[in-house]
Design a protein around this motif. Structure first.
Motif, PDB file in Angstrom:
ATOM      1  N   PHE A  16       0.826  -1.190   0.000  1.00  0.00           N
ATOM      2  CA  PHE A  16       0.000   0.000   0.000  1.00  0.00           C
ATOM      3  C   PHE A  16       0.865   1.246   0.000  1.00  0.00           C
ATOM      4  N   GLY A  17       0.220   2.376  -0.280  1.00  0.00           N
ATOM      5  CA  GLY A  17       0.970   3.577  -0.570  1.00  0.00           C
ATOM      6  C   GLY A  17       1.149   3.618  -2.087  1.00  0.00           C
ATOM      7  N   ALA A  77      -9.310   1.508  11.584  1.00  0.00           N
ATOM      8  CA  ALA A  77      -9.246   2.880  11.069  1.00  0.00           C
ATOM      9  C   ALA A  77      -9.182   3.886  12.212  1.00  0.00           C
ATOM     10  N   ASP A  78      -9.948   3.636  13.267  1.00  0.00           N
ATOM     11  CA  ASP A  78      -9.927   4.543  14.424  1.00  0.00           C
ATOM     12  C   ASP A  78      -8.535   4.563  15.056  1.00  0.00           C
ATOM     13  N   SER A 129      -6.290  -6.428   3.051  1.00  0.00           N
ATOM     14  CA  SER A 129      -7.423  -5.643   3.547  1.00  0.00           C
ATOM     15  C   SER A 129      -7.061  -4.928   4.847  1.00  0.00           C
ATOM     16  N   ILE A 130      -6.334  -5.632   5.711  1.00  0.00           N
ATOM     17  CA  ILE A 130      -5.956  -5.029   6.997  1.00  0.00           C
ATOM     18  C   ILE A 130      -4.938  -3.914   6.797  1.00  0.00           C
ATOM     19  N   TYR A 131      -3.891  -4.200   6.032  1.00  0.00           N
ATOM     20  CA  TYR A 131      -2.904  -3.154   5.785  1.00  0.00           C
ATOM     21  C   TYR A 131      -3.501  -2.019   4.949  1.00  0.00           C
ATOM     22  N   GLY A 132      -4.473  -2.343   4.114  1.00  0.00           N
ATOM     23  CA  GLY A 132      -5.127  -1.300   3.321  1.00  0.00           C
ATOM     24  C   GLY A 132      -5.798  -0.259   4.186  1.00  0.00           C
ATOM     25  N   VAL A 133      -6.411  -0.711   5.290  1.00  0.00           N
ATOM     26  CA  VAL A 133      -7.038   0.226   6.218  1.00  0.00           C
ATOM     27  C   VAL A 133      -5.978   0.929   7.058  1.00  0.00           C
ATOM     28  N   ILE A 134      -4.982   0.197   7.512  1.00  0.00           N
ATOM     29  CA  ILE A 134      -3.904   0.809   8.301  1.00  0.00           C
ATOM     30  C   ILE A 134      -3.255   1.952   7.529  1.00  0.00           C
ATOM     31  N   ASP A 164      -4.640   3.674   5.141  1.00  0.00           N
ATOM     32  CA  ASP A 164      -5.666   4.595   4.640  1.00  0.00           C
ATOM     33  C   ASP A 164      -5.823   4.505   3.124  1.00  0.00           C
ATOM     34  N   GLN A 165      -5.652   3.309   2.589  1.00  0.00           N
ATOM     35  CA  GLN A 165      -5.870   3.057   1.173  1.00  0.00           C
ATOM     36  C   GLN A 165      -7.226   2.413   0.913  1.00  0.00           C
TER      37      GLN A 165
END
Length: 440
Positions: A2-3, A248-249, A414-419, A421-422
């Motif tokens: 991500f990024g 996300a929080d 999916s988890i890293y995508g939220v971490i 912010d993607q």
């Protein structure tokens, strides 16, 4: 990663094909297709693992192999390994050509597919004959049983959560957390001081989200997974969306390093070892490195946050058998190899080998009561104390071990995508659901 644009981490195109071809040749070279004998009269068995350098990356397994060969000088264990993705890809190709290694590490879901295809040896008669079954947790045996066949044995324990630097917390007027709200409050306070709360690393290590896989079980994953796999339920459900919203929080509270997308798991470990993060997302395998660092005396193990809006039992710790070791079906037809593999399994689950696991920072996988030096192994002891806490339950398996490689990869993404912010929580669960639907 991500990024950047979300992409699969599997080899693609010509390069991917070349890697697959080279992998299958490498796997075939150490497979059970060859005669187990050798010029020096030794019987050779092959052991294929999920690390490119087993000696340094998996010292517990290496120590067991060395001790086994010393006790059995007429047997040679030829150890090989690749990174997880390449290892699993090589095994899939080798299974098609019937050139699997004698003994190998593999995901539970892949093992069950291989069993259905007749590629694995039924271990039940061997385990019963050697008296191993009675020393394994019943949950472990049932987890690696399909029908009346036992297809796998526990490689190592999978005890995961968060390593916590108590000194960083106390120096900033914070107490050790218990709930998700506690964790968010810590993240906000440490962010204001320029301190990373949870050290994670997505680059080349997208699987390193162990503490968040525990979260899935705190939102009903274990009760939902059968339905998710047969299509009667969806990964894209309100409970999981709520769980991802909590990720996300935590991200919005500043819990993660700004370079989480570019640092590797090892760099995340180093960040914690150097006192630059309050917590490390990992498991017992990190205990030895922590013990040898300057933060050892300040480190304790935490089984993770509980949630007021969670689903089911919140008082759990991820203390399960890792992906199994399995045996190629052709071993049963080679008397020399069968005898050698039986001796290897008998040794692996002996008290001597289980103590070697503990000596190398791993919990025993049998009912063996280990000898632990409370001073020299304080880090490991803190994790084992949590694992044996009678007030804590445990899931039967880690969520990513119950699905295919493609789906588990989607879960990590999916988890890293939220971490990072993607992905929104809604898009995160949809990503995993798409991978599940593709297999129907």
């Amino acid at each position: 990663m991500f990024g950047r644009k979300l992409v699969s981490r599997r080899p693609r195109g010509i390069a991917g094909v070349a890697l697959a071809v080279m992998s299958v040749f490498a796997m075939a070279a150490c497979s059970s297709a060859s005669d187990g004998g050798s010029a020096d009269g030794k019987t050779t068995i092959t052991l294929s693992m999920q690390n490119p350098d087993v000696k340094t990356a998996d010292p517990a397994t290496w120590a067991i192999v060395q001790a086994f060969e010393k006790a059995n000088p007429d047997i040679h264990v030829k150890v090989s390994g690749q990174a997880v993705a390449e290892h699993l890809q090589s095994l899939s190709i080798a299974a098609q050509s019937d050139t699997l290694p004698d003994v190998f590490w593999v995901y539970k879901a892949t093992a069950e597919d291989m069993l259905k295809a007749g590629k694995l040896m039924d271990l039940k008669p061997t385990l019963d004959d050697l008296g191993i079954t009675q020393h394994l947790p019943q949950s472990t045996v049932s987890n690696f049983t399909a029908g009346d066949k036992v297809y796998g044995v526990p490689y190592q324990g999978l005890l995961t959560g968060l390593w916590v630097n108590k000194k960083i917390l106390s120096d900033n007027g914070l107490q050790e957390p218990a709930t998700f709200d506690d964790l968010v409050a810590i993240a906000k306070k440490l962010k204001s001081k320029g301190i990373v709360t949870i050290s994670d690393g997505a680059n080349q290590s997208s699987f390193s989200v162990w503490s968040f896989l525990v979260w899935l079980d705190r939102f009903g994953f274990e009760d939902k997974i059968d339905g998710i796999l047969d299509g009667s339920q969806k990964y894209d459900n309100a409970d999981f969306v709520r769980m991802y919203q909590h990720i996300a929080d935590l991200r919005d509270a500043g819990a993660f390093a700004t370079n989480v997308s570019t640092q590797t798991y090892q760099q995340a470990v180093d960040q914690y070892l150097n006192g630059k993060a309050a917590m490390l997302d990992a498991g017992v395998w990190a205990s030895s490195a922590i013990q040898d660092s300057s933060v050892a005396a300040d480190t304790t193990f935490w089984n993770g946050a509980t949630f007021d809006d969670g689903v089911g039992n919140q008082n759990i710790v991820m203390n399960v058998a890792s992906a199994p070791l399995v045996v190629d079906h052709k071993v049963s037809g080679d008397k020399a190899k069968l005898a050698a593999v039986k001796k290897f399994l008998d040794f692996y689950y002996s008290d001597q080998a289980q103590q070697l696991l503990v000596d190398n920072g791993q919990p025993p996988v049998t009912d063996y009561q280990p000898q632990i030096d409370a001073t020299k192994q304080s880090v490991l002891k803190s994790a084992l104390d949590v694992a044996t806490n009678p007030s804590l339950g445990s899931p039967k398996s880690q969520p990513d071990l119950l699905v295919s490689t493609a789906v588990s990869s989607a879960m990590y993404d999916s988890i890293y995508g939220v971490i990072e912010d993607q992905l929104t929580p809604e898009k995160a669960v949809a990503l995993v659901q798409k991978a599940l639907d593709a297999e129907k």
